[in-house]
Write a protein that holds these residues in place. Sequence first.
Motif, PDB file in Angstrom:
ATOM      1  N   THR A  66       8.823   7.319  10.689  1.00 25.98           N
ATOM      2  CA  THR A  66       8.137   6.294  11.815  1.00 25.98           C
ATOM      3  C   THR A  66       8.996   6.478  13.201  1.00 25.98           C
ATOM      4  OG1 THR A  66       7.504   4.755   9.915  1.00 25.98           O
ATOM      5  CG2 THR A  66       7.758   4.012  12.440  1.00 25.98           C
ATOM      6  N   GLN A  67      10.218   6.687  12.927  1.00 32.08           N
ATOM      7  CA  GLN A  67      11.088   7.098  14.091  1.00 32.08           C
ATOM      8  C   GLN A  67      10.833   8.240  14.931  1.00 32.08           C
ATOM      9  OE1 GLN A  67      13.752   4.632  14.839  1.00 32.08           O
ATOM     10  NE2 GLN A  67      13.431   5.747  16.870  1.00 32.08           N
ATOM     11  N   LEU A  68      10.841   9.365  13.933  1.00 26.24           N
ATOM     12  CA  LEU A  68      10.384  10.469  14.474  1.00 26.24           C
ATOM     13  C   LEU A  68       8.947  10.573  15.163  1.00 26.24           C
ATOM     14  CD1 LEU A  68      11.328  13.223  11.479  1.00 26.24           C
ATOM     15  CD2 LEU A  68      12.628  12.880  13.591  1.00 26.24           C
ATOM     16  N   HIS A  69       7.996   9.872  14.538  1.00 25.54           N
ATOM     17  CA  HIS A  69       6.667   9.732  15.295  1.00 25.54           C
ATOM     18  C   HIS A  69       6.731   8.941  16.456  1.00 25.54           C
ATOM     19  CE1 HIS A  69       2.355   9.344  14.903  1.00 25.54           C
ATOM     20  NE2 HIS A  69       2.548   8.176  14.818  1.00 25.54           N
ATOM     21  N   GLU A  70       7.445   7.878  16.414  1.00 26.12           N
ATOM     22  CA  GLU A  70       7.634   7.049  17.626  1.00 26.12           C
ATOM     23  C   GLU A  70       8.367   7.578  18.729  1.00 26.12           C
ATOM     24  OE1 GLU A  70       5.451   4.622  18.681  1.00 26.12           O
ATOM     25  OE2 GLU A  70       4.454   4.823  16.437  1.00 26.12           O
ATOM     26  N   ASP A  71       9.463   8.419  18.202  1.00 32.08           N
ATOM     27  CA  ASP A  71      10.086   9.270  19.415  1.00 32.08           C
ATOM     28  C   ASP A  71       9.305   9.995  20.116  1.00 32.08           C
ATOM     29  OD1 ASP A  71      12.418   7.861  18.546  1.00 32.08           O
ATOM     30  OD2 ASP A  71      13.526   9.103  17.346  1.00 32.08           O
ATOM     31  N   ALA A  72       8.336  10.746  19.357  1.00 29.96           N
ATOM     32  CA  ALA A  72       7.601  11.780  19.713  1.00 29.96           C
ATOM     33  C   ALA A  72       6.552  11.201  20.956  1.00 29.96           C
ATOM     34  CB  ALA A  72       6.611  12.277  18.648  1.00 29.96           C
ATOM     35  N   ARG A  73       6.211   9.832  20.766  1.00 22.62           N
ATOM     36  CA  ARG A  73       5.282   9.366  21.745  1.00 22.62           C
ATOM     37  C   ARG A  73       6.123   9.140  23.013  1.00 22.62           C
ATOM     38  NH1 ARG A  73       0.928   6.203  19.784  1.00 22.62           N
ATOM     39  NH2 ARG A  73       1.887   5.543  17.944  1.00 22.62           N
ATOM     40  N   GLU A  74       7.258   8.745  22.783  1.00 25.56           N
ATOM     41  CA  GLU A  74       8.245   8.759  24.021  1.00 25.56           C
ATOM     42  C   GLU A  74       8.640   9.814  24.797  1.00 25.56           C
ATOM     43  OE1 GLU A  74       9.437   6.762  25.949  1.00 25.56           O
ATOM     44  OE2 GLU A  74      11.135   7.925  27.240  1.00 25.56           O
ATOM     45  N   VAL A  75       8.628  11.111  23.933  1.00 23.97           N
ATOM     46  CA  VAL A  75       8.568  12.551  24.612  1.00 23.97           C
ATOM     47  C   VAL A  75       7.448  12.789  25.413  1.00 23.97           C
ATOM     48  CG1 VAL A  75       8.808  14.943  23.929  1.00 23.97           C
ATOM     49  CG2 VAL A  75      10.333  13.277  22.720  1.00 23.97           C
ATOM     50  N   VAL A  76       6.106  12.485  24.699  1.00 27.63           N
ATOM     51  CA  VAL A  76       4.825  12.777  25.317  1.00 27.63           C
ATOM     52  C   VAL A  76       4.681  11.655  26.785  1.00 27.63           C
ATOM     53  CG1 VAL A  76       2.484  12.534  25.281  1.00 27.63           C
ATOM     54  CG2 VAL A  76       3.617  13.275  23.267  1.00 27.63           C
ATOM     55  N   ARG A  77       4.993  10.606  26.660  1.00 28.08           N
ATOM     56  CA  ARG A  77       5.067   9.737  27.616  1.00 28.08           C
ATOM     57  C   ARG A  77       5.898  10.492  29.034  1.00 28.08           C
ATOM     58  NH1 ARG A  77       8.027   7.233  30.950  1.00 28.08           N
ATOM     59  NH2 ARG A  77       9.751   7.793  29.838  1.00 28.08           N
ATOM     60  N   ASN A  78       7.320  10.612  28.624  1.00 29.18           N
ATOM     61  CA  ASN A  78       8.217  11.325  29.510  1.00 29.18           C
ATOM     62  C   ASN A  78       7.441  12.559  30.194  1.00 29.18           C
ATOM     63  OD1 ASN A  78      10.591  11.295  30.924  1.00 29.18           O
ATOM     64  ND2 ASN A  78      11.196  13.101  29.489  1.00 29.18           N
ATOM     65  N   VAL A 288       8.478  18.664  19.685  1.00 30.98           N
ATOM     66  CA  VAL A 288       9.694  19.588  19.778  1.00 30.98           C
ATOM     67  C   VAL A 288       9.172  20.714  20.607  1.00 30.98           C
ATOM     68  CG1 VAL A 288      10.744  21.383  18.074  1.00 30.98           C
ATOM     69  CG2 VAL A 288      10.470  19.187  17.612  1.00 30.98           C
ATOM     70  N   ALA A 289       7.822  20.910  20.455  1.00 24.84           N
ATOM     71  CA  ALA A 289       7.323  21.889  21.356  1.00 24.84           C
ATOM     72  C   ALA A 289       7.132  21.600  23.051  1.00 24.84           C
ATOM     73  CB  ALA A 289       5.738  22.148  21.205  1.00 24.84           C
ATOM     74  N   LEU A 290       7.176  20.061  23.301  1.00 29.01           N
ATOM     75  CA  LEU A 290       7.208  19.877  24.735  1.00 29.01           C
ATOM     76  C   LEU A 290       8.648  19.931  25.153  1.00 29.01           C
ATOM     77  CD1 LEU A 290       4.808  16.875  24.545  1.00 29.01           C
ATOM     78  CD2 LEU A 290       4.274  19.077  25.241  1.00 29.01           C
ATOM     79  N   GLN A 291       9.621  19.630  24.039  1.00 25.19           N
ATOM     80  CA  GLN A 291      10.971  19.681  24.735  1.00 25.19           C
ATOM     81  C   GLN A 291      11.376  21.070  24.833  1.00 25.19           C
ATOM     82  OE1 GLN A 291      12.284  17.386  21.028  1.00 25.19           O
ATOM     83  NE2 GLN A 291      12.988  15.650  22.522  1.00 25.19           N
TER      84      GLN A 291
END
Length: 405
Positions: A66-78, A288-291
């Motif tokens: 869940t943490q990885l999934h929600e962290d991903a949302r923050e990466v997309v937001r940013n 990971v791709a966006l980073q």
Amino acid sequence: MMFSVDEIRKDFPILTREVYGKPLVYLDNAATTQKPQCVIDAISEEYCSVNANVHRGVHFLSQQATQLHEDAREVVRNFINARSTAEIVFTRGTTESLNLVASSFGEAFLKEGDEVIVSEMEHHSNIVPWQLLRDKKGIVLKVIPIDDCGRLKLEELEALLTPRTRLVSVAHVSNVLATVNPVKRIAEMVHAHGALLLVDGAQSVPHIKVDVQDLDCDFYVFSGHKVYGPTGVGVLYGKEALLDRMPPYQGGGEMIARVTFEKTTYERLPYKFEAGTPDYVGTHALAVALQYVSHIGMEAIAAHEHALTQLAMEQMRGIKGMQLYGETDDKGAVVAFNIEGIHHLDLGTLLDRLGIAIRTGHHCAQPLMQHYGVEGMARASFALYNTKAEVEALVAGIERVRRMF
Ligand code: PMP
């Protein structure tokens, strides 16, 4: 700052393979991009050591997933500079994001006689959902024409906008002409008429820096697989106040607050739009791709791809019988063309034998093909790992094929 393409290529294992005994020259990036090792590893590592369903679990693995999934949302937001993660809905891709808006926004805000405007250069994914809605609700679908260089005729958009216009839905970058549409300007025009703007970012997010607040679009959609991420995961950005007023798209797990047989209440945003188990491994791999691209820098990627496109256009102009489509100066990383006397399918098939992968056909943009009076086109599209030598190989390959006819 520029990057070393040779170094970048080492990150993409598939680029070392051969086809028909020839080094692969992959120029079909507008259809999908290849994946860097870090994205492949992220998928493999999550399945090897984290995998558990998200959100509903109290146990360790579920919380970690869940943490990885929600962290991903923050990466997309940013990455697209949305205000809040509540505005980032995970979907299966651009097509599903567009269908979600057509269905849910259509349900909440559109009635018979209301108008939706698309453009002549749209991908079928940004045409057909609105036609389905037209059949269902009796909305009116209008089309912004283009000029022969491949530019939207903005003065015609001005004329199409009426008090009944509710939504304009256009590509940021065309998947055929590579025209970069002035979406910020379009947002101003559309808002001045009290309508909303949806931007199809499938071909822009991989190539240029996108800032949804700066563009002031109301919805923005894109696919993970075109930006070096995995297939099967995409994004819908929508302004929170708008998403809040839209009904759920699908019903089921994850999107509910409480269910009884008498009445169900829905989760808060963005979960209201995410029924069922999400592709949580895919969302993490997308992050990971966006980073990965952020680390290289979107400006550097855009500059590199622009140089490749300019070189390709320049060299291809010199080929006898060459017809290029989309001739705007700031165009994105796509070159669509036909050669007099050679069917695009033959061209693609013969180039393939030389190890050069391009796409041929209607590119899911049949109305655009009709504009140019052709049944199809050949299309070479570039990514950050393509080289000048590959552009030259394409040009030499086309010359070689041309001499066969
Ligand atoms: N819109 C545009 C401009 C595209 O290029 C594409 C993919 N070719 C799509 C929509 C559809 O994307 P997907 O198939 O990933 O849903």
